[in-house]
Design a protein around this motif. Structure first.
Motif, short mmCIF file in Angstrom:
data_model
loop_
_atom_site.label_atom_id
_atom_site.label_comp_id
_atom_site.label_asym_id
_atom_site.label_seq_id
_atom_site.Cartn_x
_atom_site.Cartn_y
_atom_site.Cartn_z
N ARG A 53 4.69 54.92 71.30
CA ARG A 53 4.78 54.13 72.54
C ARG A 53 4.98 54.99 73.77
O ARG A 53 4.56 54.62 74.86
CB ARG A 53 5.92 53.12 72.41
N MET A 54 5.65 56.10 73.61
CA MET A 54 5.92 56.98 74.75
C MET A 54 5.00 58.18 74.68
O MET A 54 4.67 58.66 73.59
CB MET A 54 7.39 57.42 74.71
N ALA A 55 4.59 58.69 75.83
CA ALA A 55 3.70 59.85 75.88
C ALA A 55 4.30 61.02 75.11
O ALA A 55 5.52 61.22 75.07
CB ALA A 55 3.47 60.25 77.33
N LYS A 56 3.43 61.81 74.48
CA LYS A 56 3.88 62.92 73.63
C LYS A 56 4.76 63.89 74.40
O LYS A 56 5.72 64.44 73.84
CB LYS A 56 2.67 63.65 73.05
N GLU A 57 4.45 64.13 75.68
CA GLU A 57 5.25 65.07 76.47
C GLU A 57 6.72 64.64 76.52
O GLU A 57 7.62 65.46 76.47
CB GLU A 57 4.70 65.17 77.90
N VAL A 58 6.93 63.34 76.64
CA VAL A 58 8.30 62.81 76.69
C VAL A 58 8.93 62.83 75.31
O VAL A 58 10.09 63.22 75.14
CB VAL A 58 8.30 61.38 77.26
N LEU A 59 8.16 62.41 74.32
CA LEU A 59 8.67 62.38 72.95
C LEU A 59 9.12 63.77 72.51
O LEU A 59 10.16 63.93 71.84
CB LEU A 59 7.60 61.85 72.01
N ASP A 60 8.38 64.79 72.88
CA ASP A 60 8.74 66.17 72.52
C ASP A 60 10.07 66.59 73.16
O ASP A 60 10.86 67.33 72.55
CB ASP A 60 7.64 67.14 72.95
N ILE A 61 10.32 66.14 74.38
CA ILE A 61 11.58 66.46 75.05
C ILE A 61 12.75 65.81 74.31
O ILE A 61 13.78 66.45 74.05
CB ILE A 61 11.55 65.98 76.53
N VAL A 62 12.58 64.54 73.96
CA VAL A 62 13.63 63.81 73.23
C VAL A 62 13.88 64.45 71.87
O VAL A 62 15.04 64.66 71.46
CB VAL A 62 13.22 62.33 73.04
N ALA A 63 12.81 64.80 71.17
CA ALA A 63 12.92 65.29 69.80
C ALA A 63 13.55 66.68 69.69
O ALA A 63 13.97 67.09 68.61
CB ALA A 63 11.53 65.31 69.14
N THR A 64 13.64 67.40 70.82
CA THR A 64 14.13 68.79 70.75
C THR A 64 15.43 69.00 71.52
O THR A 64 15.83 70.14 71.74
CB THR A 64 13.07 69.75 71.32
N HIS A 65 16.13 67.92 71.90
CA HIS A 65 17.30 68.13 72.75
C HIS A 65 18.48 68.76 72.02
O HIS A 65 19.45 69.19 72.65
CB HIS A 65 17.72 66.84 73.47
N HIS A 66 18.39 68.86 70.69
CA HIS A 66 19.42 69.60 69.94
C HIS A 66 18.87 70.88 69.31
O HIS A 66 19.55 71.52 68.51
CB HIS A 66 20.04 68.71 68.87
N GLU A 67 17.64 71.24 69.67
CA GLU A 67 17.11 72.54 69.24
C GLU A 67 17.73 73.63 70.12
O GLU A 67 18.29 73.36 71.18
CB GLU A 67 15.59 72.56 69.37
N ARG A 68 17.63 74.87 69.67
CA ARG A 68 18.15 76.00 70.43
C ARG A 68 17.12 77.13 70.42
O ARG A 68 16.36 77.29 69.46
CB ARG A 68 19.48 76.50 69.85
N CYS A 69 17.11 77.91 71.47
CA CYS A 69 16.07 78.93 71.64
C CYS A 69 16.09 79.99 70.53
O CYS A 69 15.08 80.65 70.28
CB CYS A 69 16.22 79.61 73.00
N ASP A 70 17.24 80.17 69.87
CA ASP A 70 17.33 81.17 68.81
C ASP A 70 17.03 80.60 67.43
O ASP A 70 17.18 81.28 66.41
CB ASP A 70 18.72 81.82 68.80
#
Length: 414
Positions: free
Chosen positions: A296-313
């Motif tokens: 339902r939501m654009a992939k660009e937004v979904l990707d932001i939501v899905a990675t908010h607990h990821e870390r650069c390392d």
């Protein structure tokens, strides 16, 4: 760019609340269908007007999420309807683009004879909605024994004569009870929601309404989301994101914790260190958010939501992504979410101050957890960012607290 279609706004809100309480939202859908077909029989409505009434009716019991009896439809609809009708009215009055229809929810449990004393443009719709709700509750409980004649003795007193007539017309014309029992009615609801037409501002307002609804069980949830949105917004300005990127970040920050609505409150507010099992349960909120947002939501937004607990390392969850696999928007929300947790009270500790937060962010950037560029921008502009964040967060929370403060005043009118 359109990040979410109008009908998907409705489906997102409906399905999010449905995950929190399936029984309540299925009840809302059936009542919406009954009202829709009654209004079709009445005539004189454009398709987009019918779609608005379907939206309202589907969420007519949204105030029940604020009550202690959320799971007991019979109690809050038949024994003590005032609290949820009042909260539902306030939600639509102050938080939605359908504010002019909010009185329908406020009055839908009022007896017909009393409604005639109310000077309100939509009092007939309130009477129709209240009747549709009674039909759904009693037909569901009595099954094949249900007979509309049981309401005849209340006609003109508790029941609107026109509502009763429209219902009987809808049964003859559309066989509405049979379609509800077979599930066919859902196809007709899917057809009418195609006529929902929202501007971008309407869409944002509806999604913000969903954010406020997350706070029905805990104000802290709204505070955290408002704070995180504000930090992300200020960081986006600081690093000079494009307008499109900032729009994507807005939606991502607004929806990033939507999955927390499905995590038990006793885990979220546990005044101790979580067990391994509880922590794993908390982590599922990311997958739950992805499930709700789906296509339902654009992939660009979904990707932001899905990675908010990821870390650069690569030390984050749920996928262990690294910096090269993420963009600035994702990195901004990660830092904004972290800072929000640090500056907020938690059940197990008090909020941290600037002198404690800065070393934590510096260390995280040095260790590679957070983007060095985003962290640098945050630390160099800490005071300015946090000053603007407080102003913005106070604005958002002011609306939420106004809603709660007005509950007693509105409830007294009923």
């Amino acid at each position: 760019m359109e990040y979410i279609h109008s009908k998907d706004i409705f489906l997102l809100i409906r399905d999010t609340l449905k995950l929190a309480d399936t029984q309540e939202m299925e009840h809302g859908s059936r009542v919406a269908y009954l009202l829709y077909k009654m209004l079709e029989c009445r005539g004189g409505y454009e398709k987009f007007e019918l779609a608005d009434f379907v939206f309202l009716a589907s969420l007519h019991d949204i105030g029940a999420y604020k009550t202690d009896k959320q799971k007991d439809i019979v109690y809050y609809d038949c024994k003590e309807p005032r609290p949820h009708a009042t909260y539902g009215y306030l939600v639509f009055k102050y938080l939605s683009p359908l504010s002019e229809l909010a009185s329908v929810i406020l009055y839908h449990h009022m007896d017909y004879v009393r409604l005639q004393e109310i000077d309100d443009e939509y009092r007939d719709i309130a009477a129709f909605l209240g009747f549709a709700e009674k039909v759904d509750i009693f037909s569901g409980a009595l099954k094949d024994s249900f007979d509309i004649q049981m309401f005849k003795k209340q006609e003109g007193a508790a029941i609107s004569p026109e509502a009763l007539e429209l219902y009987e017309q809808a049964v003859r014309r559309y066989d509405i009870l049979k379609k509800i029992r077979s599930g066919e009615y859902k196809e007709e609801l899917d057809e009418i929601i195609e006529y929902m037409i929202f501007t971008n501002e309407d869409k944002k307002k509806y999604l913000e309404m969903l954010m406020y609804c997350q706070g029905f069980s805990s104000e802290k949830t709204v505070v955290d989301t408002a704070t995180c949105m504000s930090i992300a917004e200020m960081l986006g300005q600081t690093v000079m994101l494009s307008d499109a990127e900032r729009e994507q970040l807005y939606y991502g920050a607004l929806l990033h914790d939507i999955g927390m609505m499905l995590i038990p409150e006793e885990i979220i507010n546990a005044p101790r260190k979580l067990t391994v099992e509880e922590y794993e349960r908390i982590k599922t909120h990311v997958h739950l958010a992805e499930r709700v947002l789906g296509n339902r939501m654009a992939k660009e937004v979904l990707d932001i939501v899905a990675t908010h607990h990821e870390r650069c390392d690569g030390s984050g969850y749920p996928r262990g992504l690294r910096e090269t696999q993420m963009n600035h928007n994702q990195e901004i929300l990660q830092l904004a979410d972290t800072v929000t947790a640090l500056i907020s009270d938690r059940s197990y500790r008090k909020a941290l101050g600037k002198e404690e937060i800065i070393p934590i962010i510096k260390a995280g950037a040095s260790e590679g957890k957070y983007s060095k560029a985003i962290s640098k921008a945050f630390l160099e502009n800490y005071d300015e960012i946090m000053k603007k964040v407080k102003i913005r967060s106070d604005e958002i929370m002011g609306i939420y607290r106004k809603l709660n403060q007005q509950y007693d005043q509105v409830s007294d009118k009923l």
